[in-house]
Design a protein around this motif. Structure first.
Motif, PDB file in Angstrom:
ATOM      1  N   ARG A 115      37.221  28.544  39.711  1.00 24.27           N
ATOM      2  CA  ARG A 115      37.701  28.921  38.376  1.00 24.27           C
ATOM      3  C   ARG A 115      38.839  28.019  37.923  1.00 24.27           C
ATOM      4  NH1 ARG A 115      38.427  35.213  36.961  1.00 24.27           N
ATOM      5  NH2 ARG A 115      39.388  34.110  35.191  1.00 24.27           N
ATOM      6  N   LEU A 116      39.790  27.773  38.807  1.00 26.88           N
ATOM      7  CA  LEU A 116      40.934  26.955  38.426  1.00 26.88           C
ATOM      8  C   LEU A 116      40.540  25.503  38.193  1.00 26.88           C
ATOM      9  CD1 LEU A 116      43.718  28.360  40.800  1.00 26.88           C
ATOM     10  CD2 LEU A 116      43.394  28.815  38.359  1.00 26.88           C
ATOM     11  N   PHE A 158      47.723  25.098  33.501  1.00 24.10           N
ATOM     12  CA  PHE A 158      47.502  25.577  34.869  1.00 24.10           C
ATOM     13  C   PHE A 158      48.126  26.955  35.102  1.00 24.10           C
ATOM     14  CE2 PHE A 158      48.707  25.329  39.514  1.00 24.10           C
ATOM     15  CZ  PHE A 158      47.416  25.555  39.985  1.00 24.10           C
ATOM     16  N   ILE A 159      49.353  27.149  34.626  1.00 29.29           N
ATOM     17  CA  ILE A 159      50.034  28.426  34.848  1.00 29.29           C
ATOM     18  C   ILE A 159      49.300  29.557  34.138  1.00 29.29           C
ATOM     19  CG2 ILE A 159      52.173  29.724  34.524  1.00 29.29           C
ATOM     20  CD1 ILE A 159      52.281  27.561  36.680  1.00 29.29           C
ATOM     21  N   LYS A 160      48.863  29.299  32.924  1.00 25.61           N
ATOM     22  CA  LYS A 160      48.114  30.331  32.205  1.00 25.61           C
ATOM     23  C   LYS A 160      46.778  30.629  32.890  1.00 25.61           C
ATOM     24  CE  LYS A 160      50.138  29.532  27.640  1.00 25.61           C
ATOM     25  NZ  LYS A 160      49.892  29.117  26.234  1.00 25.61           N
ATOM     26  N   SER A 161      46.162  29.609  33.455  1.00 23.50           N
ATOM     27  CA  SER A 161      44.905  29.816  34.187  1.00 23.50           C
ATOM     28  C   SER A 161      45.143  30.702  35.402  1.00 23.50           C
ATOM     29  CB  SER A 161      44.320  28.473  34.624  1.00 23.50           C
ATOM     30  OG  SER A 161      43.921  27.709  33.521  1.00 23.50           O
ATOM     31  N   ILE A 162      46.233  30.435  36.113  1.00 23.69           N
ATOM     32  CA  ILE A 162      46.564  31.260  37.282  1.00 23.69           C
ATOM     33  C   ILE A 162      46.787  32.705  36.863  1.00 23.69           C
ATOM     34  CG2 ILE A 162      48.329  31.711  39.035  1.00 23.69           C
ATOM     35  CD1 ILE A 162      48.685  28.707  39.295  1.00 23.69           C
ATOM     36  N   GLN A 163      47.555  32.894  35.786  1.00 24.48           N
ATOM     37  CA  GLN A 163      47.833  34.253  35.317  1.00 24.48           C
ATOM     38  C   GLN A 163      46.547  34.988  34.965  1.00 24.48           C
ATOM     39  OE1 GLN A 163      50.567  33.403  32.108  1.00 24.48           O
ATOM     40  NE2 GLN A 163      52.375  33.551  33.437  1.00 24.48           N
ATOM     41  N   ALA A 164      45.613  34.284  34.346  1.00 18.89           N
ATOM     42  CA  ALA A 164      44.345  34.918  33.960  1.00 18.89           C
ATOM     43  C   ALA A 164      43.509  35.275  35.184  1.00 18.89           C
ATOM     44  CB  ALA A 164      43.560  33.981  33.033  1.00 18.89           C
ATOM     45  N   VAL A 165      43.466  34.361  36.143  1.00 20.70           N
ATOM     46  CA  VAL A 165      42.695  34.617  37.363  1.00 20.70           C
ATOM     47  C   VAL A 165      43.290  35.794  38.127  1.00 20.70           C
ATOM     48  CG1 VAL A 165      42.121  33.703  39.644  1.00 20.70           C
ATOM     49  CG2 VAL A 165      41.826  32.273  37.622  1.00 20.70           C
ATOM     50  N   LEU A 166      44.610  35.794  38.285  1.00 21.24           N
ATOM     51  CA  LEU A 166      45.255  36.877  39.023  1.00 21.24           C
ATOM     52  C   LEU A 166      45.054  38.215  38.336  1.00 21.24           C
ATOM     53  CD1 LEU A 166      48.646  35.199  40.079  1.00 21.24           C
ATOM     54  CD2 LEU A 166      46.684  35.695  41.528  1.00 21.24           C
ATOM     55  N   ALA A 167      45.215  38.248  37.028  1.00 22.36           N
ATOM     56  CA  ALA A 167      45.063  39.509  36.292  1.00 22.36           C
ATOM     57  C   ALA A 167      43.658  40.073  36.442  1.00 22.36           C
ATOM     58  CB  ALA A 167      45.401  39.296  34.819  1.00 22.36           C
ATOM     59  N   SER A 168      42.652  39.199  36.357  1.00 17.88           N
ATOM     60  CA  SER A 168      41.268  39.679  36.476  1.00 17.88           C
ATOM     61  C   SER A 168      40.974  40.164  37.889  1.00 17.88           C
ATOM     62  CB  SER A 168      40.283  38.575  36.073  1.00 17.88           C
ATOM     63  OG  SER A 168      40.322  37.489  36.996  1.00 17.88           O
ATOM     64  N   ILE A 169      41.519  39.476  38.905  1.00 20.40           N
ATOM     65  CA  ILE A 169      41.290  39.900  40.291  1.00 20.40           C
ATOM     66  C   ILE A 169      41.914  41.271  40.543  1.00 20.40           C
ATOM     67  CG2 ILE A 169      41.952  39.434  42.693  1.00 20.40           C
ATOM     68  CD1 ILE A 169      41.473  36.484  42.156  1.00 20.40           C
ATOM     69  N   ILE A 170      43.155  41.462  40.077  1.00 18.75           N
ATOM     70  CA  ILE A 170      43.814  42.755  40.280  1.00 18.75           C
ATOM     71  C   ILE A 170      43.058  43.859  39.555  1.00 18.75           C
ATOM     72  CG2 ILE A 170      45.945  44.067  39.953  1.00 18.75           C
ATOM     73  CD1 ILE A 170      45.989  41.818  42.097  1.00 18.75           C
ATOM     74  N   LYS A 171      42.667  43.613  38.344  1.00 20.05           N
ATOM     75  CA  LYS A 171      41.959  44.632  37.565  1.00 20.05           C
ATOM     76  C   LYS A 171      40.636  45.011  38.214  1.00 20.05           C
ATOM     77  CE  LYS A 171      40.258  45.635  32.902  1.00 20.05           C
ATOM     78  NZ  LYS A 171      40.108  45.120  31.510  1.00 20.05           N
TER      79      LYS A 171
END
Length: 731
Positions: free
Chosen positions: A509-510, A520-533
């Motif tokens: 994904r990244l 890159f930072i926004k991509s990380i935030q999006a990936v992390l948020a989706s994984i947690i959810k």
């Protein structure tokens, strides 16, 4: 040996025990000089190998470079000379078959020469490859009995060592074990494959963070070992302990662990002497044992090492179990590693502390001082959360076998429901991420003890959760469901592979976002948020023992695979087949073989226990109970003949009736068990395993209940088996 004789012998052994001089006197020889004394490690290799050979070997060990076979003869010669100087006459390729134990075949260095003399030989070919007979090891259908060829392959990442024996020493070379067609017949090969799979995916993530220095990622393990020590006289008087590793009978003693007085208590002298010698032996073999203490149950103890590379940690764990067993005998003790040797008190686990680290020394699961700002840590942590949620069934399979079924969910062992404990600080960060981004982290602060002379103690940011099967404990995850007597190779193979898949998912994904020019930072935030959810259902910070959690887990859709028979079929389900074949850890044939092996092991274990239960009931308990019945009946008859009134004898007669009824019921239930155990279920291996679980085990439990009842009725001097009140407390 009867119970009374065993008790007297155990008491004599205890009262007559005198500490013997240690094999190593640490007043004269510092412990640092003992550590790794019998290991062909990097320092020894540097001293004995040509520089070019040493460099190539270290590239394989540290960087994962392919083994250059041209150096094998040089390494073998140096290894032979070193071993012979230490008194070795033989060498062995140690391997780890699907029995879950170790296996070895010893070969002599000696070769005759013309003229009647002899020379010591050990070639590179002999170092690199061995050929033990593979026909009688579990294969799960990978090979027929007549297809006997199997190969052991030198594992240079786990150094060779010297195993001392009073009559000589042996050079031990850890190896992988594969079939003639290349399939893994062991525990080590899939573990090594899984470590490579994780390293590859972890490096992809690290490169995205700009880390170009790391060339390899290791998974590290520190595996705590719980075990019981009882007097060996008791062990020899218990056929169930000898043949099954656990007691098939045993009434609840007046005192168990309810007083909580054994945990971290004073270690008995004989036990401590045994521990000290075991540690000395392990030091020589470079096993970094760090901690020893009393565990919760009476007669239960723990030994814990520091972290090591997962492969080496596995080999050292097997060495630890063997050393504990071997040294215990010298002190008149028996080391019990079964997950539940005694009913009603804590069983033994092997808490598997797992993390990831680079070859440059960076712990990838260390949150640092500001974990909310540590994006790399959060990515690797999220990968673990996703892996555990997505593949919870496989983690359960990794700890599924008959012995662990008795432990999980009982007396401080985690339940069979796989969940993750994150702790207050990390949970808060994950909640912030899901809500849009983490901006702060809860600090631990300091504890005010309330005594002026005591220092202010730094408080950890989160408490520990001993009830969770998978808990974050600061820079590592602790997989607490691993059984006390099992190899840690299987659990770590699964853990490495499922995390590799999650890291692959994140990296893909990244990388796609990076290619598309996204921040890159926004991509990380999006990936992390989706994984947690998508995976937060597996996170639970509460008490895993309370009934409410079982209901909540069911509501969340978390699997509750209560028994081995429930869990093992998931090994050959589509998610498992897709996962392990994609990362080349286990192919379809290897997975199906393990499915068969695990179920067959379960069936055989239950079958042996059933036969032993019936045998003990018929030949040990029943005769003793009948003899006591005769004594009671004769006593009543004699009392009546002496003119004692019937009214005065009513309680004795009622007791005789109860005793006779229990004996009769035991005979009937024993016959039922024998009949049930002799029956063979129709269908495949799974059908036989289900029959063992649903029919044989309940029949065994019914016999045990009556045997335990009789233990509380039969005269102590006639009871033939050492009891819990003796075995757990005479030490």
């Amino acid at each position: 040996m009867g119970a009374s004789t065993a008790r007297r012998a155990a008491i004599a052994a205890l009262t007559n025990f005198r500490s013997v001089p240690p094999r190593v006197n640490f007043k004269e020889t510092p412990v640092k000089d003992v550590f790794a004394r019998n290991v062909f490690n990097e320092d020894v290799q540097r001293q004995r190998l040509p520089k070019a050979v040493f460099k190539k070997l270290q590239d394989t060990i540290k960087k994962g470079a392919p083994l250059d076979l041209s150096i094998a003869d040089s390494v073998a010669a140096a290894m032979r000379d070193w071993a012979v100087e230490k008194g070795a006459t033989h060498y062995t390729h140690l391997f780890y078959p699907m029995t879950g134990l170790t296996a070895e075949k010893h070969d002599s260095f000696l070769s005759p020469v013309e003229g009647g003399g002899g020379i010591l030989e050990f070639s590179g070919k002999e170092l690199v490859k061995g050929e033990p007979d593979a026909s009688s090891f579990p294969s799960g259908g990978l090979r027929a009995t007549f297809e006997a060829r199997g190969y052991t392959a030198w594992d240079p990442t786990s150094p060779a060592y010297i195993l001392e024996n009073p009559n000589g020493t042996i050079l031990v070379i850890p190896t992988a074990f594969v079939s003639w067609t290349g399939e893994a017949l062991d525990k080590k090969t899939p573990l090594l494959r899984s470590m490579e799979a994780l390293s590859k995916q972890a490096l992809r993530v690290l490169r995205l963070f700009g880390n170009t220095a790391a060339s390899k990622v290791f998974t590290t393990v520190g595996s705590e070992q719980e075990y019981f020590l009882i007097d060996r006289n008791f062990y020899y008087a218990r056929p169930d302990l000898i043949n099954c590793g656990r007691t098939l009978f045993g009434a609840k003693p007046p005192k168990g662990q309810e007083m909580e007085d054994h945990y971290f208590g004073n270690i008995p002298e004989r036990v401590l002497a045994c521990m000290l010698e075991a540690e000395q032996e392990l030091y020589k073999l470079a096993v970094p044992v760090k901690t020893r203490h009393n565990e919760v149950a009476p007669a239960q103890y723990e030994i814990a090492p520091l972290f090591e590379n997962s492969n080496l940690a596995h080999d050292h764990q097997m060495l630890t179990m063997e050393t504990l067993r071997r040294v215990a005998e010298k002190y008149g003790l028996a080391c019990l590693l079964h997950e539940k040797p005694f009913a009603g008190v804590n069983g033994s686990g092997k808490h598997n502390n797992w993390s990831m680290a680079t070859d440059t020394g960076e712990n990838l699961l260390s949150p640092g001082d500001t974990p909310h700002d540590n994006a790399q840590f959060l990515v690797f942590c999220a990968a673990v959360i996703r892996a555990v949620n997505k593949y919870a069934e496989l983690l359960r399979v990794a700890v599924a076998f008959a012995g662990n079924d008795h432990r999980l969910g009982a007396q401080e062992a985690p339940p069979a429901i796989i969940s993750i404990y994150l702790g207050e600080q990390l949970q808060d960060i994950m909640d912030q991420i899901e809500a849009g981004g983490a901006k702060s982290a809860k600090a631990g602060g300091h504890m005010e003890v309330g005594v002026t002379v005591l220092p202010r103690l730094p408080r950890d940011a989160s408490d520990r959760n001993r009830t969770s099967p998978f808990a974050f404990t600061g820079s590592k995850f602790e997989f607490r469901a691993v059984g006390g007597g099992q190899s840690i190779a299987g659990p770590n193979t699964v853990l490495n592979t499922i995390v590799a898949e999650s890291l692959d998912y994140i990296a893909t994904r990244l990388e796609a976002d990076n290619k598309a020019g996204k921040d890159f930072i926004k991509s990380i935030q999006a990936v992390l948020a989706s994984i947690i959810k998508e995976n937060k259902r597996v996170i639970y910070n509460g008490d895993n023992y309370v009934p409410e959690w079982y209901k909540e887990a069911e509501k969340r859709g978390l699997p509750n695979l209560k028994t081995t028979v429930d869990a093992v079929p998931h090994l050959i389900g589509k998610p498992s087949l897709d996962l392990f074949t994609k990362y080349k850890v286990l192919n379809a044939k290897e997975l199906h073989s393990r499915y068969e092996i695990y179920l067959e092991n379960y069936i055989k274990t239950v079958g042996i226990e059933a036969q032993m239960t019936a045998l003990i009931a018929r030949t040990i308990i029943q005769p003793a109970a009948i003899k006591y019945q005769q004594e009671v009946a004769s006593s009543i008859t004699a009392a009546k003949a002496a003119g004692i009134s019937a009214k005065s004898m009513s309680e004795q007669e009622a007791f005789l009736q109860e005793l006779s009824g229990a004996i009769s019921d035991l005979q009937k239930k024993t016959a039922d068990l024998a009949k049930t155990a002799e029956h063979h279920a129709a269908g495949d291996t799974l059908a036989h395993a289900k029959y063992s679980r649903d029919k044989i085990i309940p029949a065994m439990n019914a016999v045990r209940a009556l045997g335990d009842k009789l233990e509380t009725m039969v005269s102590d001097d006639l009871w033939p088996l050492p009891t819990y009140r003796e075995m757990l407390f005479i030490k």
